[in-house]
Design a protein around this motif. Structure first.
Motif, PDB file in Angstrom:
ATOM      1  N   PRO A 127      31.139 -72.047 -42.610  1.00  0.00           N
ATOM      2  CA  PRO A 127      30.896 -73.499 -42.600  1.00  0.00           C
ATOM      3  C   PRO A 127      31.291 -74.200 -43.902  1.00  0.00           C
ATOM      4  O   PRO A 127      31.828 -75.306 -43.873  1.00  0.00           O
ATOM      5  CB  PRO A 127      29.382 -73.592 -42.355  1.00  0.00           C
ATOM      6  N   ALA A 128      31.061 -73.533 -45.055  1.00  0.00           N
ATOM      7  CA  ALA A 128      31.370 -74.179 -46.343  1.00  0.00           C
ATOM      8  C   ALA A 128      32.867 -74.448 -46.502  1.00  0.00           C
ATOM      9  O   ALA A 128      33.272 -75.243 -47.346  1.00  0.00           O
ATOM     10  CB  ALA A 128      30.872 -73.316 -47.493  1.00  0.00           C
ATOM     11  N   GLU A 129      33.690 -73.746 -45.698  1.00  0.00           N
ATOM     12  CA  GLU A 129      35.140 -73.948 -45.797  1.00  0.00           C
ATOM     13  C   GLU A 129      35.632 -75.032 -44.842  1.00  0.00           C
ATOM     14  O   GLU A 129      36.826 -75.140 -44.579  1.00  0.00           O
ATOM     15  CB  GLU A 129      35.863 -72.628 -45.488  1.00  0.00           C
ATOM     16  N   LEU A 130      34.684 -75.779 -44.286  1.00  0.00           N
ATOM     17  CA  LEU A 130      35.042 -76.852 -43.348  1.00  0.00           C
ATOM     18  C   LEU A 130      34.592 -78.205 -43.896  1.00  0.00           C
ATOM     19  O   LEU A 130      33.656 -78.279 -44.695  1.00  0.00           O
ATOM     20  CB  LEU A 130      34.335 -76.634 -41.995  1.00  0.00           C
ATOM     21  N   SER A 131      35.227 -79.263 -43.406  1.00  0.00           N
ATOM     22  CA  SER A 131      34.776 -80.615 -43.768  1.00  0.00           C
ATOM     23  C   SER A 131      33.486 -80.932 -42.999  1.00  0.00           C
ATOM     24  O   SER A 131      33.122 -80.219 -42.053  1.00  0.00           O
ATOM     25  CB  SER A 131      35.853 -81.630 -43.384  1.00  0.00           C
ATOM     26  N   GLY A 132      32.828 -82.037 -43.388  1.00  0.00           N
ATOM     27  CA  GLY A 132      31.586 -82.432 -42.705  1.00  0.00           C
ATOM     28  C   GLY A 132      31.821 -82.674 -41.215  1.00  0.00           C
ATOM     29  O   GLY A 132      31.024 -82.252 -40.372  1.00  0.00           O
ATOM     30  N   GLY A 133      32.912 -83.331 -40.896  1.00  0.00           N
ATOM     31  CA  GLY A 133      33.227 -83.625 -39.486  1.00  0.00           C
ATOM     32  C   GLY A 133      33.475 -82.339 -38.709  1.00  0.00           C
ATOM     33  O   GLY A 133      33.024 -82.196 -37.565  1.00  0.00           O
ATOM     34  N   GLN A 134      34.186 -81.387 -39.354  1.00  0.00           N
ATOM     35  CA  GLN A 134      34.454 -80.112 -38.672  1.00  0.00           C
ATOM     36  C   GLN A 134      33.157 -79.344 -38.456  1.00  0.00           C
ATOM     37  O   GLN A 134      32.951 -78.732 -37.405  1.00  0.00           O
ATOM     38  CB  GLN A 134      35.438 -79.281 -39.503  1.00  0.00           C
ATOM     39  N   GLN A 135      32.257 -79.401 -39.436  1.00  0.00           N
ATOM     40  CA  GLN A 135      30.961 -78.718 -39.276  1.00  0.00           C
ATOM     41  C   GLN A 135      30.185 -79.308 -38.097  1.00  0.00           C
ATOM     42  O   GLN A 135      29.567 -78.588 -37.312  1.00  0.00           O
ATOM     43  CB  GLN A 135      30.129 -78.840 -40.552  1.00  0.00           C
TER      44      GLN A 135
END
Ligand code: ATP
Length: 230
Positions: A127-135
């Motif tokens: 999850p930390a490797e994703l943007s807020g929207g992707q999360q």
């Protein structure tokens, strides 16, 4: 149809009355002042909060005695609750099996959900490797794989900027139409209600009011809603 029949829900000293029905497949916004009981209402429907009085039915079946996991619904909270040490795929898999061990069919279900939220190819990321929207989309995929008849959203996209939030709401609306899922969504933003929900439940004055047409409600707000909207 979801029916709350003479319900009284308590949260500490706070008490909320709810007596209304929602048509299957409808998209309903839940709006009202802070502390009015919007989350309390969703928690009772989801089974995280007992009823002091009354009953909840889904399609004529009594569901208010069922444990949360046995109810025909999935719930998505504000922060999405992704596990940081698990990959995107593993996080989504938890929607299907608590031990994450999936059959071949279930694996394709996860891939399908990833595809539907436009995250194909990112399944191995944390999850930390994703943007807020992707999360947010991962959290949405996790409830999608559960294929429940109702989706309860408690301000799930509040942390996103306006454009991303609108994108997520459109994505949710599209998925709901495809699957015929009933939506109940708590939001503080009247624009969210107008964007996605034909009907809105006003929670105010210790009562969850029956759903009213969203446009009508905002164009002719009762005093409690007028005060809240400012
Ligand atoms: N942990 C708690 N212990 C005791 N009372 C609580 C607790 N959480 C909430 N309440 C009471 O329940 C009432 C309803 O809270 P709830 O979170 O459902 O409101 P809400 O409309 O979702 O608020 P918000 O928009 O601020 O999230 C609150 O006014 C408060 O009095």
């Amino acid at each position: 149809m979801l029916k709350l029949d003479g319900c009284v829900i308590e949260n500490g000293k706070f008490s909320l009355r709810a007596d209304f029905a929602v048509e299957a497949g409808a998209s309903i916004a839940i709006i009202g002042p802070s502390g009015a009981g919007k989350s309390t209402l969703l928690e009772a429907i989801a089974g995280f909060r007992d009823l002091k009085q009354g009953k909840i039915f889904w399609d004529g079946y009594l569901i208010s005695k069922l444990a949360p996991g046995k109810r025909p619904l999935a719930m998505l909270f504000q922060d999405g609750n992704l596990f940081p040490h698990l990959t995107v795929e593993q996080n989504i898999s938890l929607g299907l099996r608590s031990n994450g061990r999936l059959s071949i069919d279930e694996r394709s279900e996860v891939q399908f959900a990833l595809d539907r939220v436009a995250l194909s190819g990112l399944g191995d990321r944390k999850p930390a490797e994703l943007s807020g929207g992707q999360q947010s989309r991962v959290a949405l995929a996790r409830v999608l794989v559960q294929r429940r008849q109702m989706l309860l959203l408690d301000e799930p996209f509040a942390a996103l900027g306006p454009a991303l939030k609108a994108e997520m709401l459109d994505l949710v609306a599209g998925l709901l139409t495809e699957t015929g899922t009933t939506l109940l969504m708590v939001s503080h933003d009247p624009q969210d209600a107008r964007r996605i929900a034909c009907q809105t439940i006003l929670v105010a004055d210790e009562k969850a009011h029956p759903p009213a047409p969203t446009r009508y409600l905002f164009d002719n707000p009762p005093p409690s809603l007028r005060d809240y909207l400012g």
